[in-house]
Design an enzyme around this catalytic site. Structure first.
Site, mmCIF file in Angstrom:
data_model
loop_
_atom_site.group_PDB
_atom_site.id
_atom_site.type_symbol
_atom_site.label_atom_id
_atom_site.label_comp_id
_atom_site.label_asym_id
_atom_site.label_seq_id
_atom_site.Cartn_x
_atom_site.Cartn_y
_atom_site.Cartn_z
ATOM 1 C CG ASP A 36 -2.043 0.607 1.059
ATOM 2 O OD1 ASP A 36 -2.182 2.082 0.614
ATOM 3 O OD2 ASP A 36 -3.335 0.311 1.125
ATOM 4 C CG ASP A 62 2.019 5.046 -6.753
ATOM 5 O OD1 ASP A 62 1.069 4.436 -7.323
ATOM 6 O OD2 ASP A 62 2.137 6.083 -6.727
ATOM 7 C CB VAL A 63 -0.924 -0.239 -7.824
ATOM 8 C CG1 VAL A 63 -1.037 -1.031 -6.494
ATOM 9 C CG2 VAL A 63 -2.040 0.744 -7.811
ATOM 10 C CE1 TYR A 154 -13.973 3.038 -8.100
ATOM 11 C CE2 TYR A 154 -16.185 2.128 -8.830
ATOM 12 C CZ TYR A 154 -15.161 2.143 -7.988
ATOM 13 O OH TYR A 154 -14.806 1.211 -7.166
ATOM 14 C CE LYS A 158 -12.657 -0.421 -9.163
ATOM 15 N NZ LYS A 158 -11.480 -1.473 -8.491
ATOM 16 C CB THR A 192 -10.471 8.346 -2.521
ATOM 17 O OG1 THR A 192 -10.762 6.952 -2.655
ATOM 18 C CG2 THR A 192 -9.260 8.476 -2.188
HETATM 19 N N1 LIG Z 1 -16.127 0.594 -0.690
HETATM 20 C C1 LIG Z 1 -16.879 0.383 -1.768
HETATM 21 O O1 LIG Z 1 -18.127 0.874 -1.794
HETATM 22 C C2 LIG Z 1 -16.441 -0.378 -3.079
HETATM 23 C C3 LIG Z 1 -17.298 -1.072 -3.866
HETATM 24 C C4 LIG Z 1 -17.168 -1.633 -5.042
HETATM 25 C C5 LIG Z 1 -15.565 -2.075 -5.236
HETATM 26 N N2 LIG Z 1 -14.769 -1.424 -4.384
HETATM 27 C C6 LIG Z 1 -13.269 -1.632 -4.760
HETATM 28 O O2 LIG Z 1 -12.704 -2.387 -3.872
HETATM 29 C C7 LIG Z 1 -11.277 -1.855 -3.807
HETATM 30 C C8 LIG Z 1 -11.204 -1.818 -2.219
HETATM 31 O O3 LIG Z 1 -11.743 -0.691 -1.765
HETATM 32 P P1 LIG Z 1 -12.133 -0.175 -0.209
HETATM 33 O O4 LIG Z 1 -13.482 0.031 0.042
HETATM 34 O O5 LIG Z 1 -11.339 -1.265 0.737
HETATM 35 O O6 LIG Z 1 -11.403 1.171 -0.187
HETATM 36 P P2 LIG Z 1 -10.166 1.910 0.954
HETATM 37 O O7 LIG Z 1 -10.322 3.306 0.583
HETATM 38 O O8 LIG Z 1 -10.563 1.607 2.326
HETATM 39 O O9 LIG Z 1 -9.120 0.962 0.610
HETATM 40 C C9 LIG Z 1 -8.156 1.501 -0.853
HETATM 41 C C10 LIG Z 1 -6.700 1.181 -0.275
HETATM 42 O O10 LIG Z 1 -5.994 1.368 -1.657
HETATM 43 C C11 LIG Z 1 -4.898 2.150 -1.252
HETATM 44 N N3 LIG Z 1 -4.549 2.849 -2.384
HETATM 45 C C12 LIG Z 1 -4.904 3.808 -3.229
HETATM 46 N N4 LIG Z 1 -4.418 4.028 -4.197
HETATM 47 C C13 LIG Z 1 -3.229 3.404 -4.034
HETATM 48 C C14 LIG Z 1 -1.881 3.204 -4.928
HETATM 49 N N5 LIG Z 1 -1.723 4.260 -6.153
HETATM 50 N N6 LIG Z 1 -1.137 2.347 -4.748
HETATM 51 C C15 LIG Z 1 -1.100 1.303 -3.677
HETATM 52 N N7 LIG Z 1 -2.371 1.468 -2.839
HETATM 53 C C16 LIG Z 1 -3.162 2.413 -3.010
HETATM 54 C C17 LIG Z 1 -5.417 3.073 -0.062
HETATM 55 O O11 LIG Z 1 -4.279 3.577 0.437
HETATM 56 C C18 LIG Z 1 -6.275 2.296 0.619
HETATM 57 O O12 LIG Z 1 -5.380 1.375 1.647
HETATM 58 C C19 LIG Z 1 -11.085 -0.935 -4.498
HETATM 59 O O13 LIG Z 1 -10.651 -1.391 -5.731
HETATM 60 C C20 LIG Z 1 -12.478 -0.444 -4.794
HETATM 61 O O14 LIG Z 1 -12.557 0.334 -5.840
HETATM 62 C C21 LIG Z 1 -14.892 -0.545 -3.344
#
Ligand SMILES: NC(=O)c1ccc[n+]([C@@H]2O[C@H](COP(=O)([O-])OP(=O)(O)OC[C@H]3O[C@@H](n4cnc5c(N)ncnc54)[C@H](O)[C@@H]3O)[C@@H](O)[C@H]2O)c1
Length: 249
Positions: A36, A62-63, A154, A158, A192
């Site tokens: 992360d 950083d991905v 977004y 996805k 975010t």
């Molecule tokens: N929360 C929702 O409603 C939801 C719904 C569908 C899909 N998702 C997807 O699920 C995944 C996880 O989401 P979450 O809800 O746990 O979000 P979150 O914001 O709690 O966690 C996301 C993590 O990704 C990390 N991150 C962001 N940019 C990065 C980068 N450039 N390099 C490395 N790490 C990075 C952040 O630091 C954070 O720890 C994401 O891909 C999101 O798009 C989320």
């Protein structure tokens, strides 16, 4: 234990679903690399797993950074000699007010889509060498349908994850590497999130879910666990939707 002796790298492992996935994978016997950009939170997830008797380390990644990806996979190989599972989970939200923000389009595609491509580029060759591996790419219901309060970048990012998962599944099946996607529905807001973190908007979103509630992070992590494990040995290129019935409407 369902992941005994396996090594898993999980991006976005510092928070939310990634952190839950790291904890559940460790409980199931995997050694986990929590990757992360959130150093303190990521290090804490790894430390908590170690404190509970599991194997874990934090790697800053950083991905969007190809060199950092190569270094993260090299560090995993140096420490544990293998990489069995990659969970491309890191992402940023698209729930921003301006639907035509070009900078946001670029960030969404960079992190959410290119980040997944780079992860597969870095990890799949190591899996191919061993003739086995499982990649789980975290997409979203947003990879299937549009939503009123979500930037189209977004959805595009996805959807890219959804279909590149199938490309990789088809291209690396002969090498013993399975590649699948998971599609969470309405979950706790991302770090975010903007509009979808608003309680009034959330209430409207939840009302549209047949099960009548948002998902819990471990409900997605458990779906990811199934695809990552050998229980899914004949499953590749599939889309596992975890959304309380939202897309079935
Ligand atoms: N929360 C929702 O409603 C939801 C719904 C569908 C899909 N998702 C997807 O699920 C995944 C996880 O989401 P979450 O809800 O746990 O979000 P979150 O914001 O709690 O966690 C996301 C993590 O990704 C990390 N991150 C962001 N940019 C990065 C980068 N450039 N390099 C490395 N790490 C990075 C952040 O630091 C954070 O720890 C994401 O891909 C999101 O798009 C989320």
């Amino acid at each position: 234990m369902r992941l005994k002796d396996k090594v898993a790298l999980i991006t976005g492992g510092a928070s939310g679903m990634g952190a839950s996935t790291a904890q559940i994978f460790a409980r199931e016997g995997a050694r986990v690399v929590v990757a992360d950009v959130a150093d303190a939170d990521g290090a804490k997830v790894a430390a908590d797993i170690r404190a509970g008797g599991g194997g874990a380390r934090f790697v800053r990644l950083d991905v969007t950074d190809e060199a950092a990806w190569m270094a993260a996979v090299a560090a995993t190989m140096a420490e544990w000699g293998r990489i069995d599972i990659l969970v491309n989970n890191a992402g940023i939200s698209g729930s921003y007010p301006d639907p035509f923000d070009t900078g946001l389009w670029d960030r969404l595609m960079d992190i959410n889509a290119k980040g997944v491509f780079l992860g597969m580029k870095a990890a799949i060759p190591e899996m191919v060498k061993r003739g086995a591996g499982s990649v789980v790419n975290i997409s979203s219901i947003s990879g299937f349908v549009g939503q009123k309060v979500v930037h189209m970048g977004y959805n595009a990012s996805k959807a890219a994850v959804r279909v590149m998962t199938k490309s990789a599944a088809v291209q690396f099946a002969k090498d013993g590497v399975r590649v699948n996607s998971v599609h969470p529905g309405v979950m706790p807001p991302m770090r975010t999130s903007k509009l979808t973190a608003d309680p009034a908007v959330r209430e409207r979103l939840v009302r549209a879910i047949p099960m009548g509630r948002a998902g819990r992070i471990e409900e997605v992590a458990n779906a990811t666990l199934f695809l990552a494990s050998d229980e899914a040995s004949y499953v590749t290129g599939t889309e596992l939707v975890v959304d309380g019935g939202f897309l079935a409407m």
